[in-house]
Design an enzyme around this catalytic site. Structure first.
Site, PDB file in Angstrom:
ATOM      1  N   CYS A 169     106.782  42.991 -21.021  1.00  9.56           N
ATOM      2  CA  CYS A 169     107.629  43.297 -22.169  1.00  9.56           C
ATOM      3  C   CYS A 169     107.820  42.069 -23.035  1.00  9.56           C
ATOM      4  O   CYS A 169     107.940  42.171 -24.242  1.00  9.56           O
ATOM      5  CB  CYS A 169     108.989  43.793 -21.684  1.00  9.56           C
ATOM      6  SG  CYS A 169     109.809  42.642 -20.568  1.00  9.56           S
ATOM      7  N   LYS A 177     114.037  55.347  -8.963  1.00 13.82           N
ATOM      8  CA  LYS A 177     112.720  55.970  -9.177  1.00 13.82           C
ATOM      9  C   LYS A 177     111.759  54.939  -9.776  1.00 13.82           C
ATOM     10  O   LYS A 177     111.912  54.532 -10.915  1.00 13.82           O
ATOM     11  CB  LYS A 177     112.802  57.171 -10.143  1.00 13.82           C
ATOM     12  CG  LYS A 177     111.504  57.981 -10.068  1.00 13.82           C
ATOM     13  CD  LYS A 177     111.142  58.740 -11.310  1.00 13.82           C
ATOM     14  CE  LYS A 177     110.351  57.966 -12.309  1.00 13.82           C
ATOM     15  NZ  LYS A 177     108.961  57.633 -11.933  1.00 13.82           N
ATOM     16  N   GLU A 224     103.572  48.050 -29.669  1.00 14.11           N
ATOM     17  CA  GLU A 224     103.385  47.321 -28.414  1.00 14.11           C
ATOM     18  C   GLU A 224     102.093  47.814 -27.765  1.00 14.11           C
ATOM     19  O   GLU A 224     101.957  49.004 -27.492  1.00 14.11           O
ATOM     20  CB  GLU A 224     104.580  47.593 -27.494  1.00 14.11           C
ATOM     21  CG  GLU A 224     104.555  46.757 -26.244  1.00 14.11           C
ATOM     22  CD  GLU A 224     105.733  47.074 -25.313  1.00 14.11           C
ATOM     23  OE1 GLU A 224     106.090  48.249 -25.165  1.00 14.11           O
ATOM     24  OE2 GLU A 224     106.287  46.120 -24.726  1.00 14.11           O
ATOM     25  N   GLU A 275     116.530  48.371 -20.868  1.00 15.69           N
ATOM     26  CA  GLU A 275     115.668  47.194 -21.107  1.00 15.69           C
ATOM     27  C   GLU A 275     114.327  47.745 -21.564  1.00 15.69           C
ATOM     28  O   GLU A 275     113.590  48.324 -20.760  1.00 15.69           O
ATOM     29  CB  GLU A 275     115.482  46.387 -19.809  1.00 15.69           C
ATOM     30  CG  GLU A 275     116.751  45.800 -19.231  1.00 15.69           C
ATOM     31  CD  GLU A 275     117.251  44.605 -20.020  1.00 15.69           C
ATOM     32  OE1 GLU A 275     116.521  44.081 -20.879  1.00 15.69           O
ATOM     33  OE2 GLU A 275     118.403  44.199 -19.791  1.00 15.69           O
TER      34      GLU A 275
HETATM   35  P1  NAP Z   1     107.638  54.149 -19.372  1.00 13.55           P
HETATM   36  O1  NAP Z   1     106.465  55.025 -19.575  1.00 13.55           O
HETATM   37  O2  NAP Z   1     108.763  54.222 -20.312  1.00 13.55           O
HETATM   38  O3  NAP Z   1     108.121  54.422 -17.885  1.00 13.55           O
HETATM   39  C1  NAP Z   1     109.174  53.701 -17.280  1.00 13.55           C
HETATM   40  C2  NAP Z   1     109.730  54.518 -16.140  1.00 13.55           C
HETATM   41  O4  NAP Z   1     110.353  55.683 -16.683  1.00 13.55           O
HETATM   42  C3  NAP Z   1     108.679  55.027 -15.164  1.00 13.55           C
HETATM   43  O5  NAP Z   1     109.226  55.057 -13.863  1.00 13.55           O
HETATM   44  C4  NAP Z   1     108.434  56.425 -15.673  1.00 13.55           C
HETATM   45  O6  NAP Z   1     107.889  57.267 -14.691  1.00 13.55           O
HETATM   46  C5  NAP Z   1     109.832  56.843 -16.054  1.00 13.55           C
HETATM   47  N1  NAP Z   1     109.918  57.970 -16.983  1.00 13.55           N
HETATM   48  C6  NAP Z   1     109.013  58.389 -17.891  1.00 13.55           C
HETATM   49  N2  NAP Z   1     109.493  59.465 -18.560  1.00 13.55           N
HETATM   50  C7  NAP Z   1     110.727  59.721 -18.063  1.00 13.55           C
HETATM   51  C8  NAP Z   1     111.726  60.705 -18.334  1.00 13.55           C
HETATM   52  N3  NAP Z   1     111.553  61.629 -19.271  1.00 13.55           N
HETATM   53  N4  NAP Z   1     112.878  60.680 -17.631  1.00 13.55           N
HETATM   54  C9  NAP Z   1     113.080  59.735 -16.702  1.00 13.55           C
HETATM   55  N5  NAP Z   1     112.157  58.781 -16.376  1.00 13.55           N
HETATM   56  C10 NAP Z   1     111.009  58.776 -17.061  1.00 13.55           C
HETATM   57  O7  NAP Z   1     107.217  52.613 -19.339  1.00 13.55           O
HETATM   58  P2  NAP Z   1     106.018  51.984 -18.568  1.00 13.55           P
HETATM   59  O8  NAP Z   1     104.757  52.341 -19.288  1.00 13.55           O
HETATM   60  O9  NAP Z   1     106.152  52.288 -17.119  1.00 13.55           O
HETATM   61  O10 NAP Z   1     106.354  50.430 -18.739  1.00 13.55           O
HETATM   62  C11 NAP Z   1     105.988  49.704 -19.840  1.00 13.55           C
HETATM   63  C12 NAP Z   1     107.143  49.568 -20.826  1.00 13.55           C
HETATM   64  O11 NAP Z   1     108.259  48.981 -20.187  1.00 13.55           O
HETATM   65  C13 NAP Z   1     106.796  48.643 -21.968  1.00 13.55           C
HETATM   66  O12 NAP Z   1     107.266  49.189 -23.168  1.00 13.55           O
HETATM   67  C14 NAP Z   1     107.544  47.373 -21.616  1.00 13.55           C
HETATM   68  O13 NAP Z   1     107.816  46.555 -22.733  1.00 13.55           O
HETATM   69  C15 NAP Z   1     108.770  47.919 -20.989  1.00 13.55           C
HETATM   70  N6  NAP Z   1     109.405  46.890 -20.143  1.00 13.55           N
HETATM   71  C16 NAP Z   1     110.599  46.353 -20.555  1.00 13.55           C
HETATM   72  C17 NAP Z   1     111.185  45.330 -19.812  1.00 13.55           C
HETATM   73  C18 NAP Z   1     112.475  44.681 -20.248  1.00 13.55           C
HETATM   74  O14 NAP Z   1     113.087  43.989 -19.435  1.00 13.55           O
HETATM   75  N7  NAP Z   1     112.893  44.845 -21.489  1.00 13.55           N
HETATM   76  C19 NAP Z   1     110.563  44.894 -18.628  1.00 13.55           C
HETATM   77  C20 NAP Z   1     109.363  45.478 -18.265  1.00 13.55           C
HETATM   78  C21 NAP Z   1     108.787  46.489 -19.014  1.00 13.55           C
HETATM   79  P3  NAP Z   1     106.285  57.474 -14.569  1.00 13.55           P
HETATM   80  O15 NAP Z   1     105.630  56.161 -14.821  1.00 13.55           O
HETATM   81  O16 NAP Z   1     106.138  57.923 -13.190  1.00 13.55           O
HETATM   82  O17 NAP Z   1     105.965  58.504 -15.586  1.00 13.55           O
END
Ligand code: NAP
Length: 500
Positions: A295, A186, A394, A261
């Site tokens: 990230c 997803k 963040e 991650e």
């Molecule tokens: P996010 O809001 O946590 O969303 C990540 C994914 O999870 C999206 O596909 C989102 O879907 C989905 N999601 C949200 N709520 C969910 C739930 N309750 N159950 C299952 N899936 C759910 O993060 P983001 O805003 O997309 O990305 C930014 C974050 O990712 C930052 O904190 C960044 O640091 C982190 N990141 C970490 C790494 C690493 O390698 N450590 C790499 C890249 C990014 P929707 O978007 O469709 O709601």
């Protein structure tokens, strides 16, 4: 280097799920969500959301492919050939995928071209890891041979964020399927275009149906249905810490292992002993690369007091010269933020900073040029201390927070005073300074005198609230396989004959 911008590509008017080797028809009924171009604010396509029933169909397909299909049972060389074919097909479609990624995410072409190469390389690299994985034998106990074999773990739910969809979705899938697992992927609801095409291309390359299924939709609907589905065996997740916490709780209730991650608030430490020209270039790249939406951003820039005024002044000068613009223009350094709500959230931190007594050094506003799109001015603030919210949270945009420090001990203490521990950057030409930092900083990666350099052979992941587990050859093998011990007697075993 001259970069030729990708040519405009076809965009599917309605993006659906891809289950059991075929797309759900574009005219199927369902809830639509607009997919918007962050540069023009125009609607590019509609995303048809997968509901719980559709997620169930995707999990069942992955389950069938795992329980009955050829993929886990295939000779490793045959599986590797398919994954190499996936790599080659993705490379052939690099221009199309790069264009879709720039359009949908707003990332500058320079970042995207790198991501597209990494996407293809991920499949090649983990195919090789799977093909060289091996078991163990023990023959020390006389009369017995014990063989330890690795087996694929099953069906994974894999979830990726919007900030680098191709690089991160491919990483989630490539660490999983080469070992014989199957999955349901997803991506984020905001950025489905490139990843949907990536999954189609993987099937054109010969991937058997059901090995990778794609469900599109919101996290709260599609993502939650996937994570809570009893038919999955594990979850691989890249995204924010709050979401990771919720996913781990759901998976924990079903006793499903998770690899997470998550986010970061990484320190980028500039010592007086650094080559300051290089440190300045590195600090700018660390926070403004990938539109600041990464990230591993070096978002807390810690500068030693003796050089702080001049360093910060030059950082601000350079920030004001950064070229904002169309992500597809090779000259663009920062594109628009990915979606309106995210731009508003990043901008809100200018007020948060002021309320905490931080000084706004530059930016903090929506850009007036380009006039359309979710562009913000590259922003920098000087925080009063590490307790300010701009040092603790963040922000995930082109928003740098500066702090000053006096001694090496101070720098290490401030760097570690964070709930995150993803990466840290250290700039110094003094070996003892560098060595103390690498030893004492609590983070999964420490980069010394370089902006990010991702070594696929090394584990990547975070300490503390930046994650659980690591992506990497050994660590992914451990997470995505089960170990089985088979104990065989060499001679007939002498047994007590109960009741004889
Ligand atoms: P996010 O809001 O946590 O969303 C990540 C994914 O999870 C999206 O596909 C989102 O879907 C989905 N999601 C949200 N709520 C969910 C739930 N309750 N159950 C299952 N899936 C759910 O993060 P983001 O805003 O997309 O990305 C930014 C974050 O990712 C930052 O904190 C960044 O640091 C982190 N990141 C970490 C790494 C690493 O390698 N450590 C790499 C890249 C990014 P929707 O978007 O469709 O709601």
């Amino acid at each position: 280097m001259t970069v030729t911008p990708p040519r405009p590509q076809k965009i599917s008017p309605r993006v659906t799920s891809f289950i059991d080797g075929a797309p759900i028809p574009a005219d199927a009924p369902g809830h639509d969500i607009p997919v918007v171009d962050p540069t023009t604010e125009e609607t590019l396509s509609q995303l048809r959301e997968a509901d719980a029933a559709e997620v169930d169909a995707a999990v069942r397909s992955a389950r069938r492919a795992f329980d009955e299909g050829p993929w886990p049972r295939m000779d490793i060389n045959a599986r590797k050939d398919i994954l190499y074919s996936v790599r080659d097909h993705l490379r052939k479609h690099a221009e199309e995928l790069a264009w879709l990624e720039c359009k949908n995410v707003g990332l500058p072409l320079s970042s995207v071209l790198w991501h597209v190469q990494r996407m293809a390389r991920n499949f090649e690299f983990f195919a090789e890891v799977a093909s060289t994985a091996h078991g163990e034998t023990y023959s020390q106990t006389s009369g017995f041979l014990t063989v330890v074999t690795r087996e694929p773990k099953g069906v994974a739910g894999v979830i990726a964020p919007w900030n680098a969809p191709l690089a991160l979705s491919s990483m989630r899938v490539a660490t999983c399927i080469p070992f014989g697992n199957t999955c349901v992927l997803k991506p984020s609801e905001y950025t489905p275009l490139s990843v949907s095409r990536m999954v189609e291309v993987m099937h054109e390359a010969g991937l058997p149906p059901g090995v990778v299924n794609l469900v599109n939709g919101r996290g709260s609907v599609t993502g939650d249905a996937l994570v809570s589905h009893p038919g999955i065996d594990m979850v691989g997740f890249t995204g924010g810490t709050a979401t990771g916490r919720a996913i781990a709780a759901t998976a924990g209730r079903n006793l499903k292992p998770v690899a997470l991650e998550l986010g970061g608030k990484s320190a980028n430490i500039i010592f007086e002993s650094a080559d300051l020209e290089r440190a300045l270039d590195g600090a700018l790249a660390g926070i403004y690369g990938n539109n600041g939406q990464q990230c591993l951003a070096g978002s807390r820039i810690l500068v030693q007091r003796g050089i702080a005024d001049r360093f910060i002044e030059r950082f601000v000068e350079r920030s004001r010269n950064i070229r904002l613009g169309d992500p597809l223009d090779p000259a663009t350094e920062i594109g628009p933020l990915c979606f309106r709500g995210h731009m508003e959230r990043v901008l809100s931190y200018a007020d948060v900073a002021r309320a905490d007594g931080a000084r706004l050094l530059t930016g903090g506003r929506r850009a007036t040029e380009p006039a359309r799109g979710w562009f913000i001015e590259p922003t920098a603030v000087l925080a009063p201390d590490n307790d300010a919210r701009v040092c603790r949270e963040e922000i995930f945009g082109p928003f740098a927070t500066f702090l000053t420090f006096d001694t090496l001990d101070d720098a290490i203490r401030i760097a570690n005073d964070s709930r995150f521990g993803l990466v840290n950057y250290v700039w110094s030409d003094d070996l003892p300074t560098v060595m103390r930092c690498t030893r004492e900083i609590r983070a999964g990666t420490v980069w010394v005198n370089t902006p990010l350099m991702r070594e696929l052979r090394a584990p990547f992941g975070g300490f503390k609230e930046s994650g659980i587990g690591r992506d990497g050859p050994q660590t992914s093998l451990d997470f995505f396989t089960e170990l089985k011990s088979t104990i065989i007697p060499i001679d007939p075993v002498k047994m007590h004959r109960y009741g004889a």
